[in-house]
Each structure stands twice: as C-alpha cells, then as structure tokens.
Write an enzyme that holds these catalytic residues in place. Structure first.
Site, PDB file in Angstrom:
ATOM      1  N   SER A   1     -21.381  -2.045 -50.198  1.00 43.37           N
ATOM      2  CA  SER A   1     -21.140  -1.885 -51.614  1.00 43.37           C
ATOM      3  C   SER A   1     -20.947  -3.248 -52.418  1.00 43.37           C
ATOM      4  O   SER A   1     -21.483  -3.289 -53.551  1.00 43.37           O
ATOM      5  CB  SER A   1     -19.897  -1.037 -51.723  1.00 43.37           C
ATOM      6  OG  SER A   1     -20.125   0.121 -51.240  1.00 43.37           O
TER       7      SER A   1
ATOM      8  N   HIS B   1     -15.992  -4.523 -54.354  1.00 40.62           N
ATOM      9  CA  HIS B   1     -16.811  -4.042 -55.507  1.00 40.62           C
ATOM     10  C   HIS B   1     -16.846  -5.302 -56.600  1.00 40.62           C
ATOM     11  O   HIS B   1     -17.753  -5.365 -57.080  1.00 40.62           O
ATOM     12  CB  HIS B   1     -16.529  -2.629 -56.044  1.00 40.62           C
ATOM     13  CG  HIS B   1     -16.781  -1.666 -54.987  1.00 40.62           C
ATOM     14  ND1 HIS B   1     -16.608  -0.252 -55.044  1.00 40.62           N
ATOM     15  CD2 HIS B   1     -17.287  -1.617 -53.589  1.00 40.62           C
ATOM     16  CE1 HIS B   1     -16.827   0.266 -54.068  1.00 40.62           C
ATOM     17  NE2 HIS B   1     -17.246  -0.468 -52.985  1.00 40.62           N
TER      18      HIS B   1
END
Length: 417
Positions: A319, A377
């Site tokens: 991610s 993230h």
C-alpha cells in the site's frame, strides 16, 4: 428361522455339550466339530452372510474414522499456528539499524537502476532504429531485420503463427522461435496459446511490463501465504515486525499480501496508475522509485511505532508503494479523472480525491486507528508527490554525473594505452 438358528449355534459353544459331542460320531457331533472351527461364519447361509457384511462394514467405518481423525488433527495443528515475534532484538524496537539499512538499500538500488538506464540508452544509440525508425527499414534495413526474417521463415514458426505474422522486434521473433521449437509431444493448440501470450507481452510498453511483473511477484507471494506449512517461513520472511530486528523485511513485506481483497485493491491501483508513471519516468527510474517508496513507507511506520504501544504490530502489503505511485500520477497528470470502485459512474478529479484520501490517513495516524497502515499510506503518498517535484531532477543529475564519470574514465584509459 433366525430365532431358532441363533440359540442352536450358541448352544454348540457350550463347553459341557462340546465334550459330549466330540466323543460321539452322530451327525450332530460332526456338525458341531465343523462349527467349532469357524464359529458364526457359515458359508452360503443367511447368518454367515450377515457376519461377513457386518465385519466389512465396521472395518471400513473404522478406517474412515481413523483417516478423518488423523486429517482433523493435522489441520488442527496447522490452524493452531500462532505468530510470535522472534528475532535478535529480544522484543525491543530497534531504530538505528533499519535507518542504516534503508539508506544503504535506497542508495544501492538507485545506483544500479541508473547504471541499467545508461546501458539501455547506449544500446538504443547504437541501433539504427533509434535514429531512423521506419526509414531505416525502407532504405535497406539493418542486421536485426535480416535476423528477424530468418527466424520468421522457419517452417515451425510459420506453422505456428502463419506466413505474415507481425513482430515488434528481434526479441519478439526469438520468443516465437523458442515456442515453435518446443517438444512435439506438446499440443499445437497449447503452443499457439503460449504464442498469443507472447504476442500480447511484446506489444506492451516497457512500463506496462514492469508493472505486470511486480503484480506477478505479489501474486506468487499471496499464493505462498495460502499454504499452511509455509506460514512460519512466510511470517519470518515476508512480514515486518519492529520487534524482530530484521530490516530486510521492510523490502519483502512490500510484496506480501495475505488476504485476496488486500492484493486485489493494491493490484488495481498499481496497474491503473503505475503504467503511466513508469512510461513517463522510464522503467529503471520507476523500479528504483517503487522499491525505495515501499521501504521508506515501511520505515516510517517502524519509527513511529514506539510512540504508541498499539502501533507495535506486524505489517505487510504494497500500500505504501502504491500510494507513492498514485501521488506521482497526480503530479504528472493533475487533470485526470478517476472512478472509485464503490462509485464507478461518478468521475472524480484525482487532484481532489487523492488529497482527501491522504487527509483520512492523517486522521487515522493521529487517532491511532489500527485497521490500515495509515502511517505507511501517508508517507508513501507524500513521497510520491515530493519525488515528482524534486526527485526526478535529482535522477537526471545522477545520470549526467555517472555519464561524465564514465567518459573521464574511458578517456584516461585511452591515454594510458
């Protein structure tokens, strides 16, 4: 008949009656001696058939019960496997070691990718297709053209793809030749299927090939997670835990997904945005950017984990690297429209959607939400934005510096000779 037969046979088993009949020669005694050898197993009678049927039935039942219990115990042992952090750090969160490892890895991967980029560009400069394109083919062609023609005139290749099959280059023709020369016991239909995939692969751009290769590696690691016997190895090698002291898992965990939905979301984002970014940067620069983004985003989550005990937990997934790719795509194409999976019919500007997503991750990092790796993230998204703003210029300067160094070294070598 059954009510009479069972007591009679049972009475023959009486010890006193057996001694009396064993000494006589009457038909009843003869029958007793035959029954005493094979009790309850009269062949050809209803009682004997029931006896054999019951024995076979219960023996099969016992075998099935044993196999089922053995299988249940085996899967129970595998399902009871529980992750426990083990490593040289003794459960402490090390900070200096992963920082040094990340710095060395990032520097090394950028240097190697820069060398590969320079080598590939020199090969393009030496090729006539680089200067003339299709004009080179019109004015006589090159050595590659003659090799391609020889490969495509091979009878096996022609029987596989036909007489007028178009290829994109020498590597494409060589790949088709290798498929055509597979053993004869392989069906022709299977060879043509492989040839179709080969054609598709060579029609992709270099950026698309790079992105699909990364997705394929992620799929392989996902498949390994589904094998119960590999769980200890996967947790030790493809899961990053700040308590283990293993720094190399910052890299391996960025290719690791244990759930299918996690892999699917990251793969969709990588394929959707990665091809554009890779074709804009170059395959070598994108490779260095993607790998370093995955490692640095994992490092940020590692360094902030001691601030809150709830954040000290194992992590995995691409991610952070995918967020970096999306951030770079927003900087390169700020006016592009995207469609969310849950709202596919509502196009949204990426310049509005991605900052909103970063704001959500910032809120999750501040409040300590544990559902997703919000710190990774957020770090990956900001890194992608910053790289397009400043990092691509640094890449160009690094390429020029290495080329100048190579030119000076070659000049010194020529003078020394």
């Amino acid at each position: 008949m059954y009510g009479i037969g069972l007591p009679v046979v049972a009475s023959f088993r009486s010890p006193g009656l057996s001694r009396a009949l064993r000494a006589s020669t009457t038909p009843v005694s003869i029958l007793h001696r035959s029954l005493s050898k094979r009790p309850f197993n009269l062949p050809g009678t209803v009682l004997g058939n029931q006896r054999r049927y019951a024995q076979g039935r219960y023996s099969r039942y016992d075998q099935q019960q044993y196999e089922q219990q053995h299988q249940d115990s085996r899967y129970e042992e595998e399902s009871q496997w529980e992750y426990r952090p083990e490593g040289p750090s003794g459960g402490r969160v090390l900070l200096f070691r992963p920082i040094v490892w990340t710095a060395i890895f990032t520097t090394g991967v950028y240097y190697l990718c820069t060398e590969s980029f320079i080598k590939h560009r020199e090969q393009l400069r030496q090729s006539s297709h680089y200067y003339f394109g299709r004009l080179g083919n019109f004015y006589g062609g090159s050595t590659d053209d003659s090799q391609i023609a020889d490969l495509m005139r091979d009878p096996k290749v022609q029987s596989l793809v036909g007489w007028s099959h178009a290829v994109t280059g020498l590597s494409h023709a060589k790949a088709l030749s290798r498929v055509a020369r597979l053993p004869d016991w392989i069906p022709l239909e299977l060879k043509r299927t492989v040839a179709a995939f080969t054609d598709r692969w060579h029609t992709l751009s270099r950026g698309q090939r790079c992105v699909y290769t990364i997705a394929a590696l992620n799929a392989v690691v996902l498949g390994m997670w589904q094998i119960p016997r590999l769980l200890p190895f996967m947790a030790r090698t493809f899961l990053h835990d700040p308590r283990t002291g293993r720094s190399y898992t910052l890299l391996t965990s960025s290719f690791s997904h244990r759930e299918v939905w996690h892999f699917a979301f990251n793969t969709i984002g990588l394929v959707s945005f990665g091809s554009i970014v890779a074709d804009t940067m170059s395959t070598e620069q994108f490779t260095a950017f993607y790998l370093s983004a995955g490692v640095i985003s994992g490092l940020a989550s590692h360094l902030l984990s001691p601030l809150r005990a709830a954040l000290i937990m194992p992590s995995l997934g691409a991610s952070g690297a995918v967020y970096a790719v999306v951030g770079a795509s927003m900087m390169l194409n700020p006016d592009s429209k995207i469609a969310l999976i849950f709202l596919p019919f509502v196009p949204i500007s990426i310049s509005h959607a991605f900052p909103a997503l970063l704001a959500y991750d910032f809120l999750g990092a501040i409040l300590g939400w544990q559902k997703f790796g919000h710190v990774a993230h957020l770090t990956g998204g900001l890194l992608g934005i910053a790289y397009v703003q400043w990092g691509m210029d640094q890449w160009a300067q690094l390429v020029r510096a290495i080329e100048v160094h190579r030119a000076k070294r070659s000049k010194q070598n020529s003078i020394g000779r």
